[in-house]
Enzyme design. Structure first.
Site, PDB file in Angstrom:
ATOM      1  N   ALA A 192     -14.460  10.969 -15.849  1.00  0.00           N
ATOM      2  CA  ALA A 192     -15.198   9.941 -15.102  1.00  0.00           C
ATOM      3  C   ALA A 192     -15.344  10.317 -13.636  1.00  0.00           C
ATOM      4  CB  ALA A 192     -14.485   8.600 -15.230  1.00  0.00           C
TER       5      ALA A 192
ATOM      6  N   ARG B 293     -28.461   9.005 -11.532  1.00  0.00           N
ATOM      7  CA  ARG B 293     -29.637   8.364 -12.122  1.00  0.00           C
ATOM      8  C   ARG B 293     -29.508   6.845 -12.252  1.00  0.00           C
ATOM      9  NH1 ARG B 293     -29.810  12.394 -17.104  1.00  0.00           N
ATOM     10  NH2 ARG B 293     -27.657  12.657 -16.398  1.00  0.00           N
TER      11      ARG B 293
ATOM     12  N   THR C 243     -17.252  20.097 -16.753  1.00  0.00           N
ATOM     13  CA  THR C 243     -16.364  19.346 -17.652  1.00  0.00           C
ATOM     14  C   THR C 243     -15.081  20.134 -17.955  1.00  0.00           C
ATOM     15  OG1 THR C 243     -17.746  20.186 -19.452  1.00  0.00           O
ATOM     16  CG2 THR C 243     -18.129  17.922 -18.760  1.00  0.00           C
TER      17      THR C 243
ATOM     18  N   ASN D  47     -14.654 -45.955 -18.160  1.00  0.00           N
ATOM     19  CA  ASN D  47     -16.070 -45.630 -18.034  1.00  0.00           C
ATOM     20  C   ASN D  47     -16.430 -45.605 -16.557  1.00  0.00           C
ATOM     21  OD1 ASN D  47     -18.753 -45.528 -19.788  1.00  0.00           O
ATOM     22  ND2 ASN D  47     -19.191 -46.636 -17.892  1.00  0.00           N
TER      23      ASN D  47
ATOM     24  N   ASN E 103     -14.249 -36.508  -2.078  1.00  0.00           N
ATOM     25  CA  ASN E 103     -12.967 -35.802  -1.986  1.00  0.00           C
ATOM     26  C   ASN E 103     -12.756 -35.070  -0.670  1.00  0.00           C
ATOM     27  OD1 ASN E 103     -15.012 -34.012  -2.634  1.00  0.00           O
ATOM     28  ND2 ASN E 103     -13.661 -32.637  -3.760  1.00  0.00           N
TER      29      ASN E 103
ATOM     30  N   LYS F   5     -15.113 -30.927 -10.940  1.00  0.00           N
ATOM     31  CA  LYS F   5     -14.289 -29.829 -10.419  1.00  0.00           C
ATOM     32  C   LYS F   5     -12.859 -30.313 -10.302  1.00  0.00           C
ATOM     33  CE  LYS F   5     -12.878 -29.309  -6.550  1.00  0.00           C
ATOM     34  NZ  LYS F   5     -12.580 -29.288  -5.106  1.00  0.00           N
TER      35      LYS F   5
HETATM   36  C1  UD1 Z   1     -22.062  17.142 -21.568  1.00  0.00           C
HETATM   37  C2  UD1 Z   1     -21.817  18.339 -22.486  1.00  0.00           C
HETATM   38  C3  UD1 Z   1     -22.930  18.410 -23.531  1.00  0.00           C
HETATM   39  C4  UD1 Z   1     -22.956  17.117 -24.310  1.00  0.00           C
HETATM   40  C5  UD1 Z   1     -23.082  15.914 -23.376  1.00  0.00           C
HETATM   41  C6  UD1 Z   1     -22.895  14.626 -24.166  1.00  0.00           C
HETATM   42  C7  UD1 Z   1     -20.681  20.073 -21.199  1.00  0.00           C
HETATM   43  C8  UD1 Z   1     -20.835  21.340 -20.446  1.00  0.00           C
HETATM   44  N1  UD1 Z   1     -21.790  19.548 -21.679  1.00  0.00           N
HETATM   45  O1  UD1 Z   1     -23.299  17.366 -20.903  1.00  0.00           O
HETATM   46  O2  UD1 Z   1     -22.694  19.492 -24.419  1.00  0.00           O
HETATM   47  O3  UD1 Z   1     -24.037  17.128 -25.232  1.00  0.00           O
HETATM   48  O4  UD1 Z   1     -22.064  15.953 -22.364  1.00  0.00           O
HETATM   49  O5  UD1 Z   1     -23.162  13.499 -23.371  1.00  0.00           O
HETATM   50  O6  UD1 Z   1     -19.574  19.604 -21.357  1.00  0.00           O
HETATM   51  N2  UD1 Z   1     -17.695  15.119 -15.521  1.00  0.00           N
HETATM   52  C9  UD1 Z   1     -16.610  15.234 -14.713  1.00  0.00           C
HETATM   53  N3  UD1 Z   1     -16.513  16.312 -13.887  1.00  0.00           N
HETATM   54  C10 UD1 Z   1     -17.465  17.273 -13.858  1.00  0.00           C
HETATM   55  C11 UD1 Z   1     -18.578  17.157 -14.702  1.00  0.00           C
HETATM   56  C12 UD1 Z   1     -18.673  16.056 -15.534  1.00  0.00           C
HETATM   57  O7  UD1 Z   1     -15.715  14.378 -14.713  1.00  0.00           O
HETATM   58  O8  UD1 Z   1     -17.295  18.214 -13.085  1.00  0.00           O
HETATM   59  C13 UD1 Z   1     -17.778  13.960 -16.407  1.00  0.00           C
HETATM   60  C14 UD1 Z   1     -18.948  13.050 -16.084  1.00  0.00           C
HETATM   61  O9  UD1 Z   1     -18.564  12.028 -15.188  1.00  0.00           O
HETATM   62  C15 UD1 Z   1     -19.295  12.481 -17.439  1.00  0.00           C
HETATM   63  C16 UD1 Z   1     -18.898  13.597 -18.401  1.00  0.00           C
HETATM   64  O10 UD1 Z   1     -18.012  14.416 -17.706  1.00  0.00           O
HETATM   65  O11 UD1 Z   1     -18.531  11.341 -17.758  1.00  0.00           O
HETATM   66  C17 UD1 Z   1     -20.093  14.400 -18.882  1.00  0.00           C
HETATM   67  O12 UD1 Z   1     -20.722  14.990 -17.773  1.00  0.00           O
HETATM   68  P1  UD1 Z   1     -22.286  15.122 -17.697  1.00  0.00           P
HETATM   69  O13 UD1 Z   1     -22.656  15.807 -16.424  1.00  0.00           O
HETATM   70  O14 UD1 Z   1     -22.923  13.828 -17.994  1.00  0.00           O
HETATM   71  O15 UD1 Z   1     -22.501  16.136 -18.910  1.00  0.00           O
HETATM   72  P2  UD1 Z   1     -23.835  16.516 -19.615  1.00  0.00           P
HETATM   73  O16 UD1 Z   1     -24.606  17.413 -18.756  1.00  0.00           O
HETATM   74  O17 UD1 Z   1     -24.485  15.281 -20.088  1.00  0.00           O
END
Ligand code: UD1
Ligand code: CA
Length: 482
Positions: free
Chosen positions: A13, A19, A85, A385, A394, A359
């Protein structure tokens, strides 16, 4: 399939969620009374992991503060810059002191529709197949943007995940996608993350590369296909937020209906995950049920009502009402057009009627406040009533004061009860009274100017007017026809 208790669940997260175009971090946006990350934590919690770690980064004070409020006991790992990720999971493992023995489940914080059942299916498959990693996949109608699942043509085994941005035209045709949810062997995950490179179109450490790395090292890589692809949808913008809310709301209403609740119009009925219903409740169109609202057996709510943290007793009727923090007794009636503010407690068979605001008011069994009144900071006994258009005064401009009305009282219309004041049991008050002194039990209080009729005033002061002519005609009519 029996579920395996994971050593850890890691929730990603840290991303910004650009977006959403919002000052609020993406994972804190709400559907059905819970934040996106709150839904994910609720599903993850059902796996009873030994550790629950949320990776935070963007707007981390806000996210951490929220987690502290909704999920105490959750650990956080900080990812200062969003380097992918894979990097995010590395930060989580550091927080855990390395790759733990046992299963590590990774989920994204923006997939609120993911169910505990699907997560349990994933961990059960992972254990049963003895995999090093099991990815949750789904067949989607439009795979744009998702990582594609590459399978061996001969055996069907998963060999790799290729990100959309890095995929070839042929790979982009694949509709089986990576949900972003995985079960890993904790030790092997830590080893493989050390080998992840950033030689891809986004220059990020991809968690998805771990699959190929583990497979090449000779480990088992598997997949679990989600039964309903809508479950794994990640929220990226507010259109998807609304779509997810619709799906979750339908899920909650279907559950309620199958448990014996009549929902007249599911399209215009909105519920929070925390609302509970008993059998034979009827919910009419245009109703929003929020927070810890509880509807007891056979009660009827709506149309056009919003109830938050409100309990409605068995057989009660609430129509066109806004209520928050209120308790409505069994067989009581409320509305149409009532506003029940926090601390309102209406007894059994009581009534709060049309254009009435209450209230911090306890209104006893069988007591009625039927029309056009304000009851604030009051205790009213049983079977009294309150006359139409009464105000419990109040507030003296500085402090709030309490009014007590006994049982079996009959107060007149257009009364002002200037608090603090007490009306004894069985007392009456005259219409139009401003009650400033206590009324002893059984007395009649009259507190208004005496009426004086000045005869012939219209003929003298408004001669020739329509009123004067009407009065003149009335005076000529024989008795009984006036
Ligand atoms: C990622 C997956 C993709 C998958 C998709 C599903 C990877 C490389 N790609 O892509 O294969 O189909 O999710 O929704 O894993 N996040 C972090 N730190 C980071 C990057 C992301 O915490 O450095 C968190 C984001 O907040 C999010 C989640 O990881 O909750 C996914 O990141 P996001 O950038 O949305 O990944 P996608 O490009 O959608
Ligand atoms: Ca990305």
């Amino acid at each position: 399939m029996s579920a395996i208790r994971p050593a850890a669940v890691v929730v990603l997260a840290a991303g910004e969620g650009t977006r959403m175009k919002s000052a609020t971090p993406k994972v804190l946006h709400e559907i059905c009374g819970r934040s996106l990350v709150g839904h994910v934590l609720a599903a993850a919690g059902e796996l009873e992991p030994e550790n629950l770690v949320v990776v935070v980064g963007h707007a981390r004070e806000q996210v951490t503060g929220h987690l502290g409020a909704v999920a105490p006991g959750v650990r956080t790992a900080v990812q200062d810059r969003q380097k992918g990720t894979g990097h995010a999971v590395r930060m989580a493992l550091e927080e855990l002191g390395g790759g733990p023995d046992g299963t590590v489940v990774v989920v994204c914080g923006d997939t609120p529709l993911l169910t505990a059942g699907t997560l349990k299916q994933l961990t059960a498959t992972h254990a049963a197949d003895g995999n090093a990693v099991t990815v949750l996949t789904a067949e989607v109608p439009d795979a744009t943007g998702y990582g594609r699942i590459i399978r061996d043509e001969a055996t069907g085994a998963v060999t790799a995940i290729v990100e959309h941005k890095d995929a070839t035209e042929t790979q982009r045709v694949i509709r089986e996608i990576n949900s972003g949810v995985f079960a890993f062997d904790g030790r092997l995950l830590a080893q493989a993350l050390g080998k992840v490179r950033t030689n891809n179109s986004q220059g990020e450490e991809y968690l998805t590369d771990v699959l190929g790395i583990l497979r090449e090292a000779g480990h088992r890589v598997g997949a679990s296909v989600a039964a309903d692809h809508r479950e794994i949808a990640g929220i990226n913008n507010r259109v998807q937020l609304a779509e997810a809310r619709r799906i979750l709301n339908d899920r909650l209403l279907n559950e309620a209906m199958l448990a014996g609740v009549t929902v007249v119009d599911p399209a215009t009925t909105w519920v929070d995950v925390t609302v509970t219903f008993e059998q034979d409740v009827i919910v009419h169109p245009g109703t929003q049920l929020q927070g810890a609202t509880r509807l007891a057996e056979g009660c009827e709510v709506g149309p056009n009502s919003r109830l938050k943290d409100t309990r409605v007793g068995a057989g009660a009727r609430v129509d066109s009402t806004v209520a928050e923090g209120a308790t409505v007794g069994a067989e009581a009636t409320v509305g149409p057009f009532a506003y029940l503010r926090p601390g309102t407690r209406l007894g059994r068979k009581g009534k709060i009627g049309t254009y009435v605001e209450t209230k911090n008011a306890s209104i006893g069994e069988g007591t009625k406040v039927p029309h056009l009144s304000y009851v604030g900071d009051a205790t009213i006994g049983e079977y009294s009533n309150i006359g139409a258009a009464s105000v419990f005064v109040n507030y003296d401009g500085q402090e709030k004061h309490h009014t007590t009305v006994g049982s079996h009282c009959r107060t007149g219309s257009d009364n002002m009860f200037v608090a603090p004041v007490t009306i004894g049991d069985g007392a009456y008050t005259a219409a139009g009274s401003v009650i400033t002194k206590d009324v002893p039990p059984g007395s009649l209080a009259v507190a208004r100017g005496q009426q004086r009729n000045i005869e012939g005033w219209v003929a003298r002061k408004r001669p020739g007017s329509a009123a004067a002519k009407a009065a003149e005609a009335a005076s000529r009519k024989p008795d009984g026809e006036g």
